[in-house]
Write an enzyme that holds these catalytic residues in place. Structure first.
Site, PDB file in Angstrom:
ATOM      1  N   LYS A   1       0.835  -1.201   0.000  1.00  0.00           N
ATOM      2  CA  LYS A   1       0.000   0.000   0.000  1.00  0.00           C
ATOM      3  C   LYS A   1       0.871   1.253   0.000  1.00  0.00           C
ATOM      4  O   LYS A   1       1.957   1.260   0.600  1.00  0.00           O
ATOM      5  CB  LYS A   1      -0.912  -0.029   1.232  1.00  0.00           C
ATOM      6  CG  LYS A   1      -1.929   1.090   1.317  1.00  0.00           C
ATOM      7  CD  LYS A   1      -2.845   0.897   2.523  1.00  0.00           C
ATOM      8  CE  LYS A   1      -3.754   2.089   2.732  1.00  0.00           C
ATOM      9  NZ  LYS A   1      -4.688   1.911   3.867  1.00  0.00           N
TER      10      LYS A   1
ATOM     11  N   SER B   1      -9.216   3.353   3.262  1.00  0.00           N
ATOM     12  CA  SER B   1      -8.189   3.905   2.408  1.00  0.00           C
ATOM     13  C   SER B   1      -7.418   2.848   1.607  1.00  0.00           C
ATOM     14  O   SER B   1      -6.637   3.195   0.727  1.00  0.00           O
ATOM     15  CB  SER B   1      -7.187   4.700   3.253  1.00  0.00           C
ATOM     16  OG  SER B   1      -6.518   3.877   4.186  1.00  0.00           O
TER      17      SER B   1
ATOM     18  N   SER C   1     -10.100   1.189   7.401  1.00  0.00           N
ATOM     19  CA  SER C   1      -9.488   1.186   6.070  1.00  0.00           C
ATOM     20  C   SER C   1      -9.102  -0.179   5.525  1.00  0.00           C
ATOM     21  O   SER C   1      -8.707  -0.285   4.362  1.00  0.00           O
ATOM     22  CB  SER C   1      -8.260   2.101   6.061  1.00  0.00           C
ATOM     23  OG  SER C   1      -8.651   3.446   6.176  1.00  0.00           O
TER      24      SER C   1
END
Length: 476
Positions: free
Chosen positions: A75, A151, A175
């Protein structure tokens, strides 16, 4: 030869093929890269590619971990990898390569995965959508007009589309679980400090942030947590130790559990009808499996908790921005930040030390309230979200007033941030799809330190109502 069946396998299944030399790690990587190139134009899940470095890693001697040779994505928040930039979805973050691996990345690599890209995120991970000015929106493979969540939206979109079977994700207010719900995946937020944040960080935002992955199967989620969990020297605190490896736990039938479920948020407001249907379906399934199910929720004052959470969130963003400014000499401005980010940064600068400490007290009070409720309930079952996945553009990221900017998502995310505040483990499971064909996940919350119960229950539900063959149109 092309590995046409690549997307049919979960990560452990793919690793088993590689271990038996039925396919090479290089062939698996090329299949992943081919799918990345195929789906990235429509979905935009991958924002930074390092294919040649990954090819060299795949051809070399890989660690003999549970995921040896499995393609993987990191990520664009945390997950530092030597030589690769991490920009947190913001033009304010310069494009400079990391000088060393983060502790979690070291553990990912030791498990045998082969990272080849970084995934799309909202700016500084602030929203439950993935729409930054720097990268553009990530899109949901079930319907590209809708968000994959945030996210960890890029990670979830990539896994849901079959590009990789697992991908790095992290969770500061939902997230991991929000994109897992939006994309029909398994998403476990572990207990606070189960996975480390070193070597640079002890915790983030007073313990709100947890690290893990999104996946398509419970066993992949369990196996990766086996590979990554545990403190490192210097951690400010640690999660309770494991009784057994999680891969062993998921083979055990759970005891009869007492499960409380919610069809309203903690303020008593009803959620979307599809989310109610998802919870009622999951509750009935649990009851059919022999568990004791009743409508019940912890008596948390969500308004008080929300105020404390936002104070910590805003102050935490301000701290990140100011540290970056000191490192780079850059000044925060609307030229390098979205309006929402800049407005929250300005609000964070105004949070006093007393207000911040009071916010921590609010979180600790909520943790004690929830822990007391869990003395009579093993698991809390909720919708993961308050509605099916939002359409792209539903949130105005140029809005500088944080209250106005966050208004469209307050009712959308009524459940997930609670566990970041209390530190409890929580898992999203893909047990429902809307009439329009969008995933609508449900969340199971366990006692602090008790991922084992959640994973045993998740494995039982996965067997009873399999989701493996449910795939979006943009898959493989």
């Amino acid at each position: 030869m092309p590995f046409a069946e690549y997307a049919d396998y979960d990560a452990l299944g793919l690793a088993a093929l590689i271990a038996k030399k039925k396919v090479s790690s290089s062939e698996a990587l090329e299949a992943a890269i081919s799918l990345a190139e195929k789906h990235n134009p429509a979905l935009n899940p991958i924002v930074y590619k390092f294919y040649d470095a990954a090819r060299a890693r795949a051809k070399g001697k890989l660690p003999k971990g549970p995921f040896a040779g499995v393609p993987f994505l990191l990520k664009d928040i945390l997950g530092g990898l030597t030589g690769v930039p991490t920009r947190q979805g913001s033009a304010f973050m310069p494009d400079f390569p990391a000088m060393y691996d983060s502790t979690l990345t070291q553990r990912f690599l030791k498990s045998g995965v082969v990272p080849f890209g970084k995934t799309n995120v909202p700016e500084f991970g602030l929203l439950p959508i993935t729409e930054s000015t720097l990268y553009g929106p990530a899109r949901n493979p079930w319907n590209t007009d809708h968000t994959p969540g945030g996210s960890s939206g890029g990670a979830a979109a990539a896994v849901a589309a079959g590009i990789v079977p697992i991908a790095h994700a992290n969770d500061g207010g939902g997230s991991i679980r929000i994109p897992a719900s939006s994309c029909g995946l398994v998403g476990l937020k572990p207990t606070r400090a189960r996975n480390p944040l070193g070597p640079d960080l002890g915790d983030v935002m007073s313990g709100l942030i947890s690290e893990h992955i999104v996946s398509r199967t419970v066993r992949d989620t369990a196996a990766m947590l086996d590979a990554t969990n545990g403190p490192e020297p210097g951690d400010p605190y640690c999660a309770p130790p494991l009784a057994y490896p999680y891969r062993d736990e998921i083979k055990r039938k759970p005891k009869t559990l007492r499960i409380g479920y919610a069809t309203t948020d903690l303020a008593g407001k009803k959620v979307h009808a599809e989310c109610i249907a998802a919870v009622r379906g999951a509750a009935q399934l649990c009851e059919d499996l022999g568990h004791i199910v009743e409508e019940s929720s912890p008596p948390v004052d969500i308004a008080v908790l929300s105020d404390g959470f936002m104070a910590i969130w805003a102050a935490g963003l301000a701290q990140q921005v100011e540290v970056l400014g000191m490192m780079t000499g850059a000044k925060p401005s609307l030229k390098t930040m979205q309006g929402l980010t800049f407005g929250l940064y300005e609000a964070g600068r105004k949070v006093s030390a007393a207000t911040y400490l009071n916010a921590i007290t609010m979180m600790q009070a909520a943790a004690r309230t929830v822990a007391k409720w869990h003395q009579t309930h093993d698991v809390w079952l909720t919708p993961t979200l308050g509605a099916p996945p939002l359409k792209i553009g539903a949130v105005d990221t140029s809005q500088r007033d944080p209250k106005a900017a966050f208004a469209p998502v307050i009712d959308y995310v009524p459940f997930t941030a609670i566990q970041n505040a209390t530190g409890q483990p929580a898992i999203n499971l893909p047990l429902h799809w809307s009439k329009g064909g969008l995933p609508v996940g449900v969340q199971f919350v366990g006692r602090f330190g008790d991922e084992a119960t959640l994973l045993r229950l998740a494995a039982q539900l996965e067997k009873a109502q399999p989701w493996k063959d449910k795939r979006p149109g943009l898959y493989g």
